[in-house]
Design a protein around this motif. Structure first.
Motif, PDB file in Angstrom:
ATOM      1  N   ASP A   1      -1.717  12.401 -61.323  1.00 13.56           N
ATOM      2  CA  ASP A   1      -2.449  11.059 -60.927  1.00 13.56           C
ATOM      3  C   ASP A   1      -2.022  10.650 -59.684  1.00 13.56           C
ATOM      4  O   ASP A   1      -2.824  10.056 -58.811  1.00 13.56           O
ATOM      5  CB  ASP A   1      -2.439  10.072 -61.772  1.00 13.56           C
ATOM      6  N   LYS A   2      -0.551  10.837 -59.330  1.00 15.03           N
ATOM      7  CA  LYS A   2      -0.042  10.344 -58.100  1.00 15.03           C
ATOM      8  C   LYS A   2       0.296  11.397 -57.145  1.00 15.03           C
ATOM      9  O   LYS A   2      -0.079  11.548 -55.967  1.00 15.03           O
ATOM     10  CB  LYS A   2       1.216   9.422 -58.215  1.00 15.03           C
ATOM     11  N   HIS A   3       1.091  12.295 -57.593  1.00  9.70           N
ATOM     12  CA  HIS A   3       1.690  13.289 -56.574  1.00  9.70           C
ATOM     13  C   HIS A   3       0.740  14.231 -56.335  1.00  9.70           C
ATOM     14  O   HIS A   3       0.229  14.586 -55.130  1.00  9.70           O
ATOM     15  CB  HIS A   3       3.047  14.019 -57.197  1.00  9.70           C
ATOM     16  N   HIS A   4       0.037  14.953 -57.108  1.00  4.23           N
ATOM     17  CA  HIS A   4      -1.105  15.850 -56.987  1.00  4.23           C
ATOM     18  C   HIS A   4      -2.214  15.137 -56.179  1.00  4.23           C
ATOM     19  O   HIS A   4      -2.880  15.610 -55.268  1.00  4.23           O
ATOM     20  CB  HIS A   4      -1.543  16.519 -58.188  1.00  4.23           C
ATOM     21  N   ALA A   5      -2.703  13.919 -56.695  1.00  5.07           N
ATOM     22  CA  ALA A   5      -3.798  13.229 -55.874  1.00  5.07           C
ATOM     23  C   ALA A   5      -3.316  12.816 -54.360  1.00  5.07           C
ATOM     24  O   ALA A   5      -4.223  13.168 -53.534  1.00  5.07           O
ATOM     25  CB  ALA A   5      -3.795  11.981 -56.475  1.00  5.07           C
ATOM     26  N   THR A   6      -2.053  12.755 -54.203  1.00  2.06           N
ATOM     27  CA  THR A   6      -1.488  12.587 -52.759  1.00  2.06           C
ATOM     28  C   THR A   6      -1.845  13.686 -51.887  1.00  2.06           C
ATOM     29  O   THR A   6      -2.094  13.686 -50.611  1.00  2.06           O
ATOM     30  CB  THR A   6      -0.298  12.003 -52.584  1.00  2.06           C
ATOM     31  N   TYR A   7      -1.369  14.906 -52.541  1.00  2.00           N
ATOM     32  CA  TYR A   7      -1.556  16.128 -51.787  1.00  2.00           C
ATOM     33  C   TYR A   7      -2.935  16.299 -51.381  1.00  2.00           C
ATOM     34  O   TYR A   7      -3.365  16.784 -50.349  1.00  2.00           O
ATOM     35  CB  TYR A   7      -1.078  17.522 -52.426  1.00  2.00           C
ATOM     36  N   VAL A   8      -3.937  16.029 -52.397  1.00  2.01           N
ATOM     37  CA  VAL A   8      -5.382  16.232 -52.157  1.00  2.01           C
ATOM     38  C   VAL A   8      -5.686  15.257 -51.158  1.00  2.01           C
ATOM     39  O   VAL A   8      -6.659  15.760 -50.057  1.00  2.01           O
ATOM     40  CB  VAL A   8      -6.226  16.092 -53.229  1.00  2.01           C
ATOM     41  N   LYS A   9      -5.428  14.227 -51.124  1.00  2.00           N
ATOM     42  CA  LYS A   9      -5.766  12.983 -50.086  1.00  2.00           C
ATOM     43  C   LYS A   9      -5.344  13.414 -48.744  1.00  2.00           C
ATOM     44  O   LYS A   9      -6.139  13.245 -47.712  1.00  2.00           O
ATOM     45  CB  LYS A   9      -5.173  11.666 -50.522  1.00  2.00           C
ATOM     46  N   LYS A  10      -3.896  13.923 -48.563  1.00  2.00           N
ATOM     47  CA  LYS A  10      -3.607  14.130 -47.420  1.00  2.00           C
ATOM     48  C   LYS A  10      -4.164  15.550 -46.682  1.00  2.00           C
ATOM     49  O   LYS A  10      -4.227  15.668 -45.555  1.00  2.00           O
ATOM     50  CB  LYS A  10      -2.044  14.180 -47.320  1.00  2.00           C
ATOM     51  N   LEU A  11      -4.441  16.292 -47.511  1.00  2.00           N
ATOM     52  CA  LEU A  11      -5.337  17.679 -47.011  1.00  2.00           C
ATOM     53  C   LEU A  11      -6.523  17.403 -46.666  1.00  2.00           C
ATOM     54  O   LEU A  11      -6.594  17.849 -45.637  1.00  2.00           O
ATOM     55  CB  LEU A  11      -5.227  18.789 -48.346  1.00  2.00           C
ATOM     56  N   ASN A  12      -7.388  16.364 -47.224  1.00  2.00           N
ATOM     57  CA  ASN A  12      -8.660  16.020 -46.952  1.00  2.00           C
ATOM     58  C   ASN A  12      -8.507  15.426 -45.428  1.00  2.00           C
ATOM     59  O   ASN A  12      -9.359  15.647 -44.726  1.00  2.00           O
ATOM     60  CB  ASN A  12      -9.290  15.223 -47.776  1.00  2.00           C
ATOM     61  N   GLU A  13      -7.504  14.604 -45.530  1.00  2.81           N
ATOM     62  CA  GLU A  13      -7.420  13.642 -44.067  1.00  2.81           C
ATOM     63  C   GLU A  13      -7.175  14.585 -42.996  1.00  2.81           C
ATOM     64  O   GLU A  13      -7.690  14.497 -41.960  1.00  2.81           O
ATOM     65  CB  GLU A  13      -6.499  12.723 -44.400  1.00  2.81           C
ATOM     66  N   ALA A  14      -6.212  15.617 -43.060  1.00  3.04           N
ATOM     67  CA  ALA A  14      -5.910  16.638 -42.204  1.00  3.04           C
ATOM     68  C   ALA A  14      -7.285  17.630 -41.847  1.00  3.04           C
ATOM     69  O   ALA A  14      -7.249  17.582 -40.547  1.00  3.04           O
ATOM     70  CB  ALA A  14      -4.780  17.654 -42.493  1.00  3.04           C
ATOM     71  N   LEU A  15      -7.898  18.067 -42.768  1.00  2.00           N
ATOM     72  CA  LEU A  15      -9.273  18.939 -42.541  1.00  2.00           C
ATOM     73  C   LEU A  15     -10.282  17.997 -41.904  1.00  2.00           C
ATOM     74  O   LEU A  15     -10.977  18.772 -41.230  1.00  2.00           O
ATOM     75  CB  LEU A  15      -9.565  19.332 -43.782  1.00  2.00           C
ATOM     76  N   GLU A  16     -10.134  16.711 -41.726  1.00  2.00           N
ATOM     77  CA  GLU A  16     -11.178  16.039 -40.986  1.00  2.00           C
ATOM     78  C   GLU A  16     -11.416  16.394 -39.682  1.00  2.00           C
ATOM     79  O   GLU A  16     -12.500  16.436 -38.799  1.00  2.00           O
ATOM     80  CB  GLU A  16     -11.061  14.366 -41.169  1.00  2.00           C
ATOM     81  N   LYS A  17     -10.348  16.748 -39.020  1.00  2.00           N
ATOM     82  CA  LYS A  17     -10.454  17.214 -37.630  1.00  2.00           C
ATOM     83  C   LYS A  17     -10.688  18.755 -37.539  1.00  2.00           C
ATOM     84  O   LYS A  17     -11.324  19.083 -36.328  1.00  2.00           O
ATOM     85  CB  LYS A  17      -8.772  17.152 -37.124  1.00  2.00           C
ATOM     86  N   HIS A  18     -10.670  19.338 -38.476  1.00  2.00           N
ATOM     87  CA  HIS A  18     -11.402  20.790 -38.486  1.00  2.00           C
ATOM     88  C   HIS A  18     -12.290  20.867 -39.819  1.00  2.00           C
ATOM     89  O   HIS A  18     -11.828  21.726 -40.436  1.00  2.00           O
ATOM     90  CB  HIS A  18     -10.447  21.928 -38.383  1.00  2.00           C
ATOM     91  N   PRO A  19     -13.488  20.340 -39.797  1.00  2.00           N
ATOM     92  CA  PRO A  19     -14.180  20.194 -41.053  1.00  2.00           C
ATOM     93  C   PRO A  19     -14.995  21.630 -41.479  1.00  2.00           C
ATOM     94  O   PRO A  19     -15.171  21.932 -42.591  1.00  2.00           O
ATOM     95  CB  PRO A  19     -15.450  19.259 -40.937  1.00  2.00           C
ATOM     96  N   ASP A  20     -14.650  22.627 -40.519  1.00  2.00           N
ATOM     97  CA  ASP A  20     -15.147  24.066 -40.981  1.00  2.00           C
ATOM     98  C   ASP A  20     -14.521  24.489 -42.366  1.00  2.00           C
ATOM     99  O   ASP A  20     -14.742  25.119 -43.106  1.00  2.00           O
ATOM    100  CB  ASP A  20     -14.932  24.987 -39.925  1.00  2.00           C
ATOM    101  N   LEU A  21     -12.933  24.103 -42.089  1.00  2.00           N
ATOM    102  CA  LEU A  21     -12.271  24.473 -43.165  1.00  2.00           C
ATOM    103  C   LEU A  21     -12.452  24.177 -44.848  1.00  2.00           C
ATOM    104  O   LEU A  21     -12.245  24.538 -45.749  1.00  2.00           O
ATOM    105  CB  LEU A  21     -10.772  24.104 -42.958  1.00  2.00           C
ATOM    106  N   PHE A  22     -13.344  22.753 -44.829  1.00  2.00           N
ATOM    107  CA  PHE A  22     -13.923  22.369 -45.915  1.00  2.00           C
ATOM    108  C   PHE A  22     -14.793  23.191 -46.699  1.00  2.00           C
ATOM    109  O   PHE A  22     -14.942  23.400 -48.038  1.00  2.00           O
ATOM    110  CB  PHE A  22     -14.784  21.087 -45.838  1.00  2.00           C
TER     111      PHE A  22
END
Ligand code: MN3
Length: 202
Positions: free
Chosen positions: A29-50
């Motif tokens: 709930d904390k560690h894995h959730a943070t990886y997901v959150k920060k991945l999503n934040e990074a990909l906002e700059k390159h949304p094609d990768l979603f």
């Protein structure tokens, strides 16, 4: 479509006494959730990768724009690695396929020799990282990666993985990583590992 934290197919306390409920809860709930959150934040700059699967992105990591590449390695790797880890954990799913069992015996001598070598690699990873059973050029191999680096970046398909970051065991085992590794063998979902092997082979 943002990446999402996968649900566990078991309760936090189900892997007790080998992996304790509090560790499972914080880890997921904390560690894995943070990886997901920060991945999503990074990909906002390159949304094609979603549009891609995380494992496809990692396999082709060199095609990820340089400005976000290390973030994707860390947090996308964290997301992929933990997703596999949760899936290969379970209690009482000990049935290994003949196909995988034969390959392990052929490659490592015996199942016990395989476990011994995997445990040694897990214990000797310095600092934070993972140990893996991978398929590489159609061959089983035991490898280790630092931090959240995914074996997929090395053209290796992970079949089984063990998280040896301190966050995976410190509450229950403190500095005794070898005891955590020993306990891990009691909660490996060999049915899922066998399925991963079959998928990787074909
Ligand atoms: Mn972890």
């Amino acid at each position: 479509m943002n990446f999402i934290l996968p649900k566990l197919s078991y309760e936090f306390n189900e892997l007790e006494p080998y992996i304790d409920a509090q560790t499972m809860e914080i880890h997921h709930d904390k560690h894995h959730a943070t990886y997901v959150k920060k991945l999503n934040e990074a990909l906002e700059k390159h949304p094609d990768l979603f549009k891609k699967q995380i494992n496809e992105i990692l396999k082709n990591i060199k095609s990820v724009p340089e400005e976000i590449r290390q973030t994707v390695i860390n947090h996308g790797g964290g997301h992929s690695n933990h997703t596999l880890f949760w899936e290969i954990l379970a209690k009482n799913k000990t049935k290994i396929s003949k196909e995988l069992s034969d390959d392990i015996n052929k490659k490592f001598g015996s199942f016990e020799d395989f476990k011994k070598k995997f445990s040694e690699v897990s214990a000797s990873r310095f600092g934070s990282g993972w140990s893996w059973l991978v398929l590489h050029n159609e061959e089983l191999e035991i490898v280790s990666t630092p931090n959240q680096d995914s074996p997929l970046m090395n053209n290796q398909i992970p079949i089984l993985g063990l998280d040896v970051w301190e966050h995976a065991y410190y509450l229950k085992y403190q500095n005794k990583r070898p005891e955590y590794i020993e306990a891990f063998w009691n909660v490996v979902n060999w049915e899922k590992v066998s399925e991963n092997f079959k998928t990787a082979k074909h």
